[in-house]
Design an enzyme around this catalytic site. Sequence first.
Site, PDB file in Angstrom:
ATOM      1  N   PRO A  62      35.981 -24.010  12.979  1.00 28.13           N
ATOM      2  CA  PRO A  62      35.325 -22.696  12.534  1.00 28.13           C
ATOM      3  C   PRO A  62      34.576 -22.438  14.396  1.00 28.13           C
ATOM      4  CG  PRO A  62      33.996 -23.987  11.262  1.00 28.13           C
ATOM      5  CD  PRO A  62      35.462 -25.403  12.165  1.00 28.13           C
ATOM      6  N   VAL A  63      34.918 -20.892  14.333  1.00 25.49           N
ATOM      7  CA  VAL A  63      33.079 -20.413  15.038  1.00 25.49           C
ATOM      8  C   VAL A  63      32.511 -20.438  14.805  1.00 25.49           C
ATOM      9  CG1 VAL A  63      33.679 -17.855  16.933  1.00 25.49           C
ATOM     10  CG2 VAL A  63      35.680 -19.738  16.190  1.00 25.49           C
ATOM     11  N   ALA A  64      31.188 -20.500  15.427  1.00 25.17           N
ATOM     12  CA  ALA A  64      29.057 -20.184  15.201  1.00 25.17           C
ATOM     13  C   ALA A  64      29.230 -20.917  13.385  1.00 25.17           C
ATOM     14  CB  ALA A  64      29.125 -18.648  14.859  1.00 25.17           C
ATOM     15  N   ASP A  72      25.219 -30.110  22.963  1.00 22.57           N
ATOM     16  CA  ASP A  72      26.332 -30.776  22.057  1.00 22.57           C
ATOM     17  C   ASP A  72      27.603 -31.662  23.051  1.00 22.57           C
ATOM     18  OD1 ASP A  72      24.135 -30.510  19.965  1.00 22.57           O
ATOM     19  OD2 ASP A  72      25.843 -29.217  18.875  1.00 22.57           O
ATOM     20  N   LYS A 124      32.180 -32.393  14.954  1.00 22.15           N
ATOM     21  CA  LYS A 124      31.465 -32.788  14.354  1.00 22.15           C
ATOM     22  C   LYS A 124      30.639 -31.968  13.501  1.00 22.15           C
ATOM     23  CE  LYS A 124      27.575 -30.226  16.051  1.00 22.15           C
ATOM     24  NZ  LYS A 124      26.614 -30.201  14.711  1.00 22.15           N
ATOM     25  N   ALA A 181      33.008 -27.836  22.296  1.00 24.49           N
ATOM     26  CA  ALA A 181      35.104 -28.336  21.947  1.00 24.49           C
ATOM     27  C   ALA A 181      35.324 -28.285  22.824  1.00 24.49           C
ATOM     28  CB  ALA A 181      34.839 -28.870  20.478  1.00 24.49           C
ATOM     29  N   GLY A 218      32.117 -26.425  17.956  1.00 24.56           N
ATOM     30  CA  GLY A 218      33.441 -25.877  18.325  1.00 24.56           C
ATOM     31  C   GLY A 218      33.538 -25.153  19.503  1.00 24.56           C
TER      32      GLY A 218
HETATM   33  O1  C5P Z   1      22.068 -26.874  24.304  1.00 24.67           O
HETATM   34  P1  C5P Z   1      23.138 -25.561  23.818  1.00 24.67           P
HETATM   35  O2  C5P Z   1      23.046 -24.112  24.605  1.00 24.67           O
HETATM   36  O3  C5P Z   1      23.885 -25.699  23.130  1.00 24.67           O
HETATM   37  O4  C5P Z   1      21.891 -24.544  22.797  1.00 24.67           O
HETATM   38  C1  C5P Z   1      21.788 -23.289  22.355  1.00 24.67           C
HETATM   39  C2  C5P Z   1      20.639 -22.399  21.866  1.00 24.67           C
HETATM   40  O5  C5P Z   1      20.692 -23.805  20.803  1.00 24.67           O
HETATM   41  C3  C5P Z   1      19.260 -22.962  22.995  1.00 24.67           C
HETATM   42  O6  C5P Z   1      19.988 -21.880  23.670  1.00 24.67           O
HETATM   43  C4  C5P Z   1      18.116 -23.042  21.773  1.00 24.67           C
HETATM   44  O7  C5P Z   1      17.953 -21.902  21.104  1.00 24.67           O
HETATM   45  C5  C5P Z   1      18.460 -24.447  20.639  1.00 24.67           C
HETATM   46  N1  C5P Z   1      18.278 -25.026  20.812  1.00 24.67           N
HETATM   47  C6  C5P Z   1      17.631 -25.966  20.459  1.00 24.67           C
HETATM   48  N2  C5P Z   1      16.899 -27.485  21.316  1.00 24.67           N
HETATM   49  C7  C5P Z   1      17.640 -28.383  20.624  1.00 24.67           C
HETATM   50  C8  C5P Z   1      19.388 -26.992  20.775  1.00 24.67           C
HETATM   51  C9  C5P Z   1      19.626 -26.522  20.645  1.00 24.67           C
HETATM   52  O8  C5P Z   1      16.136 -25.344  20.263  1.00 24.67           O
HETATM   53  N3  C5P Z   1      17.525 -29.635  20.934  1.00 24.67           N
END
Ligand code: C5P
Length: 301
Positions: free
Chosen positions: A95-97, A137, A10, A105, A102
Amino acid sequence: MSVTVRVPAKVNVQLAVGGARPDGFHDLANVFLAVGLYDEVTVTPADRLRVTCSGPDAGQVPLDRTNLAARAALILAERYGRDPAVHLHIDKDIPVAGGMAGGSADGAGALLACDTLWGTGASREELLAICAELGSDVPFSLVGGAALGTGRGERLTALETGSVFHWVFAMAGRGLSTPAVFREFDRLAESAGRSIPAPVASAGLLTALAKGDPDALAATVSNDLEPAALSLFPELADTLAAGRAAGALAALVSGSGPTTAFLVRDAASATKVADALLASGTCRTARTASGPAEGARVLAG
Ligand code: C5P
């Protein structure tokens, strides 16, 4: 018997970020567009749960239970009384990170693959709820297309797109941690003494998407995480400038970065901008892709 699921990457055409919430997440108005770069996740019954990965970035992918694909299999197995002894293979092209979802997905792909293998009968809503548990995501990776994500990004409303949009993605030489980019967003806001307004989707941007108008979309794309990503990875400014100089209609950081995204008018311009980005020496690689792309889908065995 094996099941293979293909899942798209995305780009966020708008990422409006609110202040940090008590749970540490940030409220978002997140306009997702799925694009045609894909990971494939294959699940096969095995004697124990294990994850393998192939592709150019495979060495950077964790193969333990922190991998979202493994977590998806474990949650689904627990909830529907199945044995999580499966081999999950990820053929990785996203791509990773990189800020292109990714890892998300792979979580959505593994969930759909295991659900198909085990025939759990879970409803779409139940699968989406597990996706939301896996990460903000992940629900979008399952549904694809274009959508507005609110809450922490997991609450989706499907969006119309009037035509296909063409993109170039420039991959950087290293990754960025999403939590680190959000922390930098908070730090920058605090040091500027800025109060952060509630995030709102741009009406102009939603109209541009619905009309399929690349010029109007280019004029309205935005990413509130971009200053934070640039602060942690200043060289990305050179990549953005190189893409603009090559004729991209818009240049922005994808999600939390460090992948940079360039909106272009058509497939021919995409090739031209990708070649120029590679020649500029400001990125590791450049890829063309268009969107909306369909969400996670079981491939015919
Ligand atoms: O939800 P996800 O595990 O992908 O989020 C990874 C990190 O990104 C969270 O631990 C948080 O630090 C940050 N995040 C955030 N607000 C969001 C989505 C992600 O602060 N809406």
